[in-house]
Motif scaffolding. Structure first.
Motif, mmCIF file in Angstrom:
data_model
loop_
_atom_site.group_PDB
_atom_site.id
_atom_site.type_symbol
_atom_site.label_atom_id
_atom_site.label_comp_id
_atom_site.label_asym_id
_atom_site.label_seq_id
_atom_site.Cartn_x
_atom_site.Cartn_y
_atom_site.Cartn_z
ATOM 1 N N PRO A 194 11.090 79.810 36.780
ATOM 2 C CA PRO A 194 11.233 80.166 35.344
ATOM 3 C C PRO A 194 12.414 80.943 34.809
ATOM 4 C CG PRO A 194 9.145 81.494 36.114
ATOM 5 C CD PRO A 194 9.765 80.726 36.994
ATOM 6 N N TRP A 195 12.627 82.073 35.730
ATOM 7 C CA TRP A 195 13.889 82.853 35.418
ATOM 8 C C TRP A 195 15.248 82.051 35.718
ATOM 9 C CZ3 TRP A 195 17.637 84.100 39.291
ATOM 10 C CH2 TRP A 195 18.659 85.159 38.657
ATOM 11 N N VAL A 196 15.106 81.145 36.699
ATOM 12 C CA VAL A 196 16.489 80.363 37.042
ATOM 13 C C VAL A 196 16.564 79.560 35.762
ATOM 14 C CG1 VAL A 196 16.005 78.963 38.520
ATOM 15 C CG2 VAL A 196 18.051 79.591 38.531
ATOM 16 N N ASP A 197 15.387 78.977 35.240
ATOM 17 C CA ASP A 197 15.495 77.910 34.459
ATOM 18 C C ASP A 197 15.963 78.304 32.994
ATOM 19 O OD1 ASP A 197 14.507 75.870 36.152
ATOM 20 O OD2 ASP A 197 12.454 75.890 35.325
ATOM 21 N N ASP A 198 15.331 79.742 32.877
ATOM 22 C CA ASP A 198 15.929 80.238 31.539
ATOM 23 C C ASP A 198 17.430 80.682 31.567
ATOM 24 O OD1 ASP A 198 15.613 81.875 28.789
ATOM 25 O OD2 ASP A 198 15.939 83.383 30.322
ATOM 26 N N LEU A 199 18.088 80.943 32.716
ATOM 27 C CA LEU A 199 19.417 81.471 32.921
ATOM 28 C C LEU A 199 20.291 80.081 32.772
ATOM 29 C CD1 LEU A 199 20.905 83.705 33.837
ATOM 30 C CD2 LEU A 199 20.384 83.330 36.159
ATOM 31 N N ALA A 200 19.487 79.112 33.387
ATOM 32 C CA ALA A 200 20.375 77.685 33.492
ATOM 33 C C ALA A 200 20.486 77.058 31.956
ATOM 34 C CB ALA A 200 19.960 76.744 34.413
ATOM 35 N N ASP A 201 19.646 77.598 31.133
ATOM 36 C CA ASP A 201 19.364 76.786 29.982
ATOM 37 C C ASP A 201 20.936 76.884 29.051
ATOM 38 O OD1 ASP A 201 18.008 75.439 27.659
ATOM 39 O OD2 ASP A 201 17.914 77.359 26.597
ATOM 40 N N GLY A 202 21.124 75.656 28.564
ATOM 41 C CA GLY A 202 22.479 75.743 27.828
ATOM 42 C C GLY A 202 23.722 75.577 28.607
ATOM 43 N N ILE A 203 23.694 75.366 29.990
ATOM 44 C CA ILE A 203 24.753 75.131 30.880
ATOM 45 C C ILE A 203 24.557 73.789 31.335
ATOM 46 C CG2 ILE A 203 25.903 76.039 32.884
ATOM 47 C CD1 ILE A 203 24.767 78.444 32.797
ATOM 48 N N ALA A 204 25.530 73.069 31.084
ATOM 49 C CA ALA A 204 25.879 71.694 31.466
ATOM 50 C C ALA A 204 25.601 71.368 32.835
ATOM 51 C CB ALA A 204 26.891 70.803 31.045
ATOM 52 N N ILE A 205 24.772 70.568 33.553
ATOM 53 C CA ILE A 205 24.626 70.363 34.972
ATOM 54 C C ILE A 205 25.737 70.029 35.701
ATOM 55 C CG2 ILE A 205 23.418 68.628 36.540
ATOM 56 C CD1 ILE A 205 20.897 68.475 34.833
ATOM 57 N N ARG A 206 26.643 68.974 34.944
ATOM 58 C CA ARG A 206 27.872 68.779 35.549
ATOM 59 C C ARG A 206 28.914 70.035 35.724
ATOM 60 N NH1 ARG A 206 27.876 66.967 30.409
ATOM 61 N NH2 ARG A 206 29.376 67.415 29.000
ATOM 62 N N ASP A 207 28.721 70.736 34.806
ATOM 63 C CA ASP A 207 29.534 72.167 34.952
ATOM 64 C C ASP A 207 29.084 73.034 36.142
ATOM 65 O OD1 ASP A 207 31.218 71.660 32.720
ATOM 66 O OD2 ASP A 207 30.018 72.867 31.286
ATOM 67 N N LEU A 208 27.761 73.090 36.270
ATOM 68 C CA LEU A 208 27.291 73.957 37.493
ATOM 69 C C LEU A 208 27.418 73.202 38.641
ATOM 70 C CD1 LEU A 208 23.696 74.596 35.937
ATOM 71 C CD2 LEU A 208 25.304 76.080 36.303
ATOM 72 N N GLU A 209 27.653 71.810 38.719
ATOM 73 C CA GLU A 209 28.004 71.097 40.017
ATOM 74 C C GLU A 209 29.380 71.218 40.264
ATOM 75 O OE1 GLU A 209 24.446 67.485 39.514
ATOM 76 O OE2 GLU A 209 26.478 67.162 38.514
ATOM 77 N N VAL A 210 30.243 71.252 39.411
ATOM 78 C CA VAL A 210 31.674 71.705 39.581
ATOM 79 C C VAL A 210 31.968 72.956 40.177
ATOM 80 C CG1 VAL A 210 34.235 72.053 38.465
ATOM 81 C CG2 VAL A 210 32.552 69.871 37.875
ATOM 82 N N VAL A 211 31.350 74.016 39.593
ATOM 83 C CA VAL A 211 31.575 75.313 40.241
ATOM 84 C C VAL A 211 30.928 75.503 41.652
ATOM 85 C CG1 VAL A 211 30.341 77.568 39.832
ATOM 86 C CG2 VAL A 211 31.188 76.481 37.803
ATOM 87 N N HIS A 212 29.703 74.696 41.798
ATOM 88 C CA HIS A 212 29.148 74.683 43.100
ATOM 89 C C HIS A 212 30.307 74.253 44.121
ATOM 90 C CE1 HIS A 212 25.935 73.059 46.253
ATOM 91 N NE2 HIS A 212 26.274 74.534 46.368
ATOM 92 N N ARG A 213 30.896 73.002 43.652
ATOM 93 C CA ARG A 213 31.790 72.313 44.521
ATOM 94 C C ARG A 213 33.012 73.030 44.748
ATOM 95 N NH1 ARG A 213 30.647 67.541 41.575
ATOM 96 N NH2 ARG A 213 32.554 67.873 40.404
ATOM 97 N N VAL A 214 33.494 73.985 43.803
ATOM 98 C CA VAL A 214 34.738 74.698 44.031
ATOM 99 C C VAL A 214 34.125 75.895 44.898
ATOM 100 C CG1 VAL A 214 35.959 76.453 42.724
ATOM 101 C CG2 VAL A 214 35.709 74.211 41.846
ATOM 102 N N MET A 215 33.199 76.501 44.917
ATOM 103 C CA MET A 215 32.673 77.426 45.621
ATOM 104 C C MET A 215 32.430 77.283 47.218
ATOM 105 S SD MET A 215 29.787 79.658 43.175
ATOM 106 C CE MET A 215 29.147 80.316 44.333
ATOM 107 N N LEU A 216 31.961 75.821 47.319
ATOM 108 C CA LEU A 216 31.716 75.303 48.675
ATOM 109 C C LEU A 216 33.303 75.083 49.256
ATOM 110 C CD1 LEU A 216 28.827 72.548 48.310
ATOM 111 C CD2 LEU A 216 28.827 74.777 49.713
ATOM 112 N N THR A 217 34.052 74.542 48.558
ATOM 113 C CA THR A 217 35.437 74.489 49.066
ATOM 114 C C THR A 217 36.092 75.683 49.366
ATOM 115 O OG1 THR A 217 35.521 72.568 47.741
ATOM 116 C CG2 THR A 217 37.881 73.610 48.491
ATOM 117 N N LEU A 218 35.852 76.824 48.656
ATOM 118 C CA LEU A 218 36.492 78.130 49.016
ATOM 119 C C LEU A 218 35.709 78.615 50.209
ATOM 120 C CD1 LEU A 218 36.718 79.534 45.245
ATOM 121 C CD2 LEU A 218 38.664 78.943 46.951
ATOM 122 N N ARG A 219 34.470 78.359 50.349
ATOM 123 C CA ARG A 219 33.713 79.050 51.335
ATOM 124 C C ARG A 219 34.043 78.443 52.604
ATOM 125 N NH1 ARG A 219 27.535 77.591 51.930
ATOM 126 N NH2 ARG A 219 28.160 76.326 53.603
#
Length: 153
Positions: free
Chosen positions: A117-142
């Motif tokens: 429930p904590w993470v669901d609340d935190l993610a509320d209002g953020i588009a899934i596609r935006d989260l996926e883009v950030v994730h891809r950028v972080m994986l690339t940098l890693r």
């Protein structure tokens, strides 16, 4: 020192990631404190759960991208509290395998029950596609940083 526009943008992103990491660790500590956990302990328990089979400390540290000595200290604390135990490693006499106890499994499940429930609340209002883009950028940098680290060894 002059940076490229990309270097400048990445510098700003990294500074914000450092702050986000600190805030996330503090929030995680608060979230699982009543379970007798910290973010670090929870993270190590998660690495043990995520592994396909029991692993030695060095492998868990590698999977976490963390220092082996720090992970060893945390695992020693987890063992003292009855959340993990060590078993013989058939491939290496000195590098024992780390195994969750039933108490450790319950603690991890309880932490994840709080996290949902904590993470669901935190993610509320953020588009899934935006989260996926950030994730891809972080994986690339890693991956780039891991390759550089491997080349330096």
């Amino acid at each position: 020192m002059k940076r490229t526009p990309s270097g400048e943008a990445l510098t700003k992103l990294m500074l914000d990631l450092f702050r986000l990491n600190s805030l996330a660790l503090t929030a995680g500590d608060r979230l699982v404190a009543r379970l007798g956990l910290t973010s670090a302990r929870w993270q190590v328990l998660g690495a043990i759960v995520a592994a396909e089979r029991s692993q030695p400390v060095a492998w868990l540290a590698r999977d976490l991208g963390a220092n082996r000595q720090n992970v060893q200290r945390i695992i020693n604390d987890l063992e003292r509290d009855g959340l993990v135990t060590f078993t013989a490693n058939p491939h290496h006499k000195r590098a024992q395998l780390v195994v969750l106890t039933d108490k450790g499994k319950r603690a991890f499940k309880s932490a994840m029950d709080l996290q949902a429930p904590w993470v669901d609340d935190l993610a509320d209002g953020i588009a899934i596609r935006d989260l996926e883009v950030v994730h891809r950028v972080m994986l690339t940098l890693r991956k780039k940083l891991e390759r550089k680290a491997d080349a330096d060894e």
